[in-house]
Design an enzyme around this catalytic site. Structure first.
Site, PDB file in Angstrom:
ATOM      1  N   ARG A  46       0.803  -1.449  -0.099  1.00 17.74           N
ATOM      2  CA  ARG A  46       0.137  -0.194  -0.485  1.00 17.74           C
ATOM      3  C   ARG A  46       0.924   1.718   0.152  1.00 17.74           C
ATOM      4  O   ARG A  46       0.267   2.415  -0.890  1.00 17.74           O
ATOM      5  CB  ARG A  46      -0.859   0.372   0.669  1.00 17.74           C
ATOM      6  N   TYR A  98     -16.255  17.421 -15.167  1.00 18.03           N
ATOM      7  CA  TYR A  98     -16.837  16.116 -15.478  1.00 18.03           C
ATOM      8  C   TYR A  98     -17.601  15.846 -14.130  1.00 18.03           C
ATOM      9  O   TYR A  98     -17.885  16.348 -13.276  1.00 18.03           O
ATOM     10  CB  TYR A  98     -15.858  15.313 -14.890  1.00 18.03           C
ATOM     11  N   ASP A 170      -7.045  19.288 -14.208  1.00 26.00           N
ATOM     12  CA  ASP A 170      -7.377  18.016 -14.884  1.00 26.00           C
ATOM     13  C   ASP A 170      -7.328  18.261 -16.882  1.00 26.00           C
ATOM     14  O   ASP A 170      -7.402  18.869 -17.296  1.00 26.00           O
ATOM     15  CB  ASP A 170      -9.059  17.536 -14.864  1.00 26.00           C
ATOM     16  N   LYS A 195      -7.819   6.843 -19.044  1.00 24.18           N
ATOM     17  CA  LYS A 195      -8.319   7.004 -20.085  1.00 24.18           C
ATOM     18  C   LYS A 195      -7.308   6.706 -21.607  1.00 24.18           C
ATOM     19  O   LYS A 195      -6.970   5.459 -22.083  1.00 24.18           O
ATOM     20  CB  LYS A 195      -8.922   8.269 -19.995  1.00 24.18           C
TER      21      LYS A 195
END
Length: 381
Positions: A46, A98, A170, A195
């Site tokens: 982690r 978004y 972004d 993406k």
């Protein structure tokens, strides 16, 4: 190092144990220590994992940044960013963004006392009236999702610097192939790695890139403490996808230009939103801060009937009706009922997101096949 070389080599090196040219998948949760607290930089996955470390270095290099941090999704990355703030802090965000970002801002963090202003950023100077002593962050997308609005990053950076604010961008639609916000003065870049960076519709991941050491340290603390980290298999897939990013983006841009031009002259299409058009709002800014105009396009139907948009979407073949974007295959979607359904209708319509708006993620197929696919579907309305 030029971009085409970066995607192949930046941040990665042959495995020192075997010489493997591809970064191995370190599918492990923990690491053996010789003595308590004595380890080789890895103790628990982690916190650190060699495969993830290689990817983080690669993405940072692509954005000309110093530090990269990967998360289990783009929303996980945004979640970590907003956790830098405190109750009472304020954020100025573009009003065309978004739907998932709008949702986490308004439905998750607003109830913890963080205030969000959603405003047009077509003219960056107009946002100064929203800045006060509680403002901490300016958040922008450019091009925006789904209206393809262009925001002047350099101008926003000047305002953020003047008021000692963080500027986050972004950069999912543009990718580092087309645009590097850190070079234009942004403090932080976010990617939905799902993406274009991954590029093959087989990974969900997010990333943040920064230059400031303290900011990176704070975000790494949140990344480790909150645990929204990606697994090594996904990191391997993204490392592989990045190696062809420049080739894919070149074709996305070529096909995007072809499809945008075709749609603009179709009698059943009302408006086409693509930043490569010279009359697109802030096209001159796009031409300065981007290297090309991308493969994302939105368009509306003459008459603005949702049923017409639905008929087109249901009858496309090479454009698959699906959430997401940026894969090698072309995708289509209906923002009002899919990606942006969490935004109230009245707010959607303020930015031009009508019920007939269709968003296309133009893939790397043959452009003639894509044109014919759109022609056949539009013929049905």
């Amino acid at each position: 190092m030029k971009f085409g070389t970066k995607v192949i080599h930046a941040g990665v090196a042959p495995d020192p144990t075997t010489g493997a040219i591809m970064t191995p998948i370190f599918q492990t949760s923990t690491y053996v220590q010789k003595s308590p607290g004595q380890h080789k930089g890895f103790e628990y996955s982690r916190t650190h994992n060699p495969t993830r470390d290689a990817l983080q270095k690669s993405i940072a290099a692509l954005e000309n940044g110093k530090h990269g941090l990967c998360f289990s999704s783009g929303m996980g990355a945004i979640d970590a960013l907003i956790k830098l703030l405190s109750p009472g802090d304020e954020v100025i965000s573009t009003n065309d963004l978004y739907g998932g970002t709008y949702r986490i801002f308004t439905k998750v963090f607003a109830k913890y006392g963080i205030k969000f202003h959603f405003v047009s950023m077509d003219d960056p100077a107009s946002i100064e009236k929203y800045i006060n002593d509680k403002t901490r962050l300016i958040w922008a997308e450019t091009p925006t999702n789904p209206m393809m609005n262009i925001i002047d990053i350099k101008a926003l950076a000047a305002i953020a610097g003047k008021h000692d604010l963080l500027l986050g961008v972004d950069n999912t639609f543009a990718t580092p192939y087309l645009q590097n916000p850190l070079d234009l003065g942004a403090d932080l870049v976010m990617h939905s790695v799902t993406k274009y960076l991954a590029g093959h519709s087989d990974v969900v991941m997010g990333a943040l890139v920064v230059n400031d050491d303290r900011l990176a340290e704070d975000l790494a603390f949140i990344q480790n403490s909150c645990g929204a980290t990606p697994g090594p298999q996904d990191c391997f897939l993204v490392l592989r996808g990045i190696k062809t990013l420049h080739l894919r983006m070149e074709r996305h841009c070529q096909n995007g230009k072809t499809i945008a031009g075709y749609l603009r002259h179709h009698p059943k299409v009302d408006k086409v939103y693509w930043p490569g058009f010279e009359d697109h709002p802030n096209h001159d800014i796009a031409a300065k801060q981007m290297r090309d105009f991308g493969g994302m396009i939105s368009f509306s139907i003459v008459g603005d009937k949702q049923e017409d948009a639905k008929k087109v979407l249901e009858n496309l073949h090479y454009f698959s009706l699906a959430e997401s974007l940026g894969g090698v295959e072309s995708l289509c979607g209906h923002p009002a009922s899919m990606t942006h359904a969490s935004i109230p209708k009245v707010e959607r319509e303020k930015v031009g997101l009508t019920d007939s708006l269709i968003r296309l993620s133009v893939g790397v197929e043959d452009a003639e096949d894509l044109k014919n696919d759109l022609a056949a579907a539009l013929e049905l309305i």
